[in-house]
Design an enzyme around this catalytic site. Structure first.
Site, PDB file in Angstrom:
ATOM      1  CG  HIS A 174      -4.909   3.181 -10.394  1.00  0.00           C
ATOM      2  ND1 HIS A 174      -4.867   1.930 -10.986  1.00  0.00           N
ATOM      3  CD2 HIS A 174      -5.608   3.009  -9.237  1.00  0.00           C
ATOM      4  CE1 HIS A 174      -5.491   1.058 -10.224  1.00  0.00           C
ATOM      5  NE2 HIS A 174      -5.955   1.696  -9.146  1.00  0.00           N
ATOM      6  CG  ASP A 178      -7.889  -1.374  -9.970  1.00  0.00           C
ATOM      7  OD1 ASP A 178      -7.406  -1.226  -8.820  1.00  0.00           O
ATOM      8  OD2 ASP A 178      -8.593  -0.535 -10.543  1.00  0.00           O
ATOM      9  CG  HIS A 253     -11.406  -3.661  -8.667  1.00  0.00           C
ATOM     10  ND1 HIS A 253     -12.533  -2.898  -8.391  1.00  0.00           N
ATOM     11  CD2 HIS A 253     -10.334  -2.897  -8.317  1.00  0.00           C
ATOM     12  CE1 HIS A 253     -12.175  -1.732  -7.899  1.00  0.00           C
ATOM     13  NE2 HIS A 253     -10.818  -1.707  -7.842  1.00  0.00           N
ATOM     14  CG  HIS A 255      -6.394  -0.341  -5.135  1.00  0.00           C
ATOM     15  ND1 HIS A 255      -6.134   0.377  -6.289  1.00  0.00           N
ATOM     16  CD2 HIS A 255      -5.599   0.167  -4.159  1.00  0.00           C
ATOM     17  CE1 HIS A 255      -5.222   1.293  -6.017  1.00  0.00           C
ATOM     18  NE2 HIS A 255      -4.879   1.190  -4.707  1.00  0.00           N
TER      19      HIS A 255
END
Length: 281
Positions: A174, A178, A253, A255
């Protein structure tokens, strides 16, 4: 038989000289005011009594009168001069007093003007200081506003951490974090900056990239809508879009990434970045 002195043209009658008579008259006037006997009775009987004209008494009186007139005239003249001098002195004193009063009034007016000028300058200085203080406060507030950072979504938490691994990411980890956010939640700029990208970002879906005032960059992905355009300046806390689930996403969500450049691959730890700017999370 007694002897008698002959009379007539054979003997001129005895006369006092003008000077002698004048002297006698002056002496007599100075003492008793009366012409006394000039000799003993026998001598007086022997000589003829002189006339007033021969003694000079009239001239003496005239001289004394003239002298008295002159003394009186001189005294009157002196009194006149004294009166004139007194008037002149009084006039000079009055003029000097008037001049002194005028000078005092001028000095008072000048002092009043000086005080008024000083008061006006003080007021102007105070006003200028107040303006400068207000300007400093405004600049400080603006710096605080620009420098203040916050969470991109209010009342949220991190649902997926930085560098988390998994098959969901093409790089294998990642590149951001998030934030939990339901669809349509307001997304705000974490700090002041300028929009350098606003649109479709591939796997990021609808995304926005901001160049921050400190030269770093922040990214906001998977948005359901975008509310800013490229080149637009934004303030900290200003809404820039709404959260969603566009692009490569498993559900609603936000990011969020912190970068050194606007491009993918220049990411840095977003949590450390936000904490460095005073954000608690």
């Amino acid at each position: 038989m007694a002897f008698t002195r002959a009379t007539g043209k054979h003997r001129a009658p005895g006369r006092l000289t003008r000077a002698g008579a004048k002297a006698v008259g002056i002496a007599t006037l100075a003492t008793t005011g009366v012409v006394g006997a000039l000799a003993s009775p026998s001598v007086a009987a022997d000589a003829e009594t002189p006339s007033v004209a021969d003694t000079g008494l009239t001239q003496v009186i005239a001289i004394e009168q003239d002298l008295a007139d002159r003394v009186g005239a001189q005294a009157e003249a002196q009194q006149h001069q004294a009166d004139a001098a007194a008037k002149k002195k009084a006039k000079a004193e009055a003029a000097a007093k008037k001049k002194a009063e005028a000078k005092k009034k001028t000095a008072l007016r000048a002092e009043a003007k000086k005080k008024a000028r000083a008061a006006a300058e003080a007021r102007a200085a105070d006003a200028e200081e107040a303006r400068e203080s207000a300007a400093r406060a405004a600049r400080s507030a603006e710096r605080a506003r620009l420098g203040a950072y916050r969470l991109p979504v209010a009342g949220t938490y991190v649902s997926t951490g930085y560098k988390s691994s998994g098959s969901l990411w093409s790089s294998g980890s990642h590149s951001g974090i998030d934030f939990h956010a339901s669809s349509g939640s307001s997304v705000v700029a974490v700090g002041a900056g300028t929009v350098v990208e606003a649109g479709w970002g591939g796997a990021y879906g609808n995304n926005i990239v901001l160049r921050m005032t400190d030269g770093t960059y922040t990214q906001y992905g998977h948005l359901s809508s975008i509310g800013v355009s490229v080149g637009q300046g934004v303030a900290a806390g200003q809404r820039i879009g709404l959260s969603g689930s566009t692009g490569n996403s498993t559900g609603p969500h936000l990011h969020f990434e912190a970068r050194t450049t606007p491009s993918y691959g220049s990411d840095m730890d977003p949590i450390a970045y936000l904490r460095a700017h005073g954000v608690s999370l």
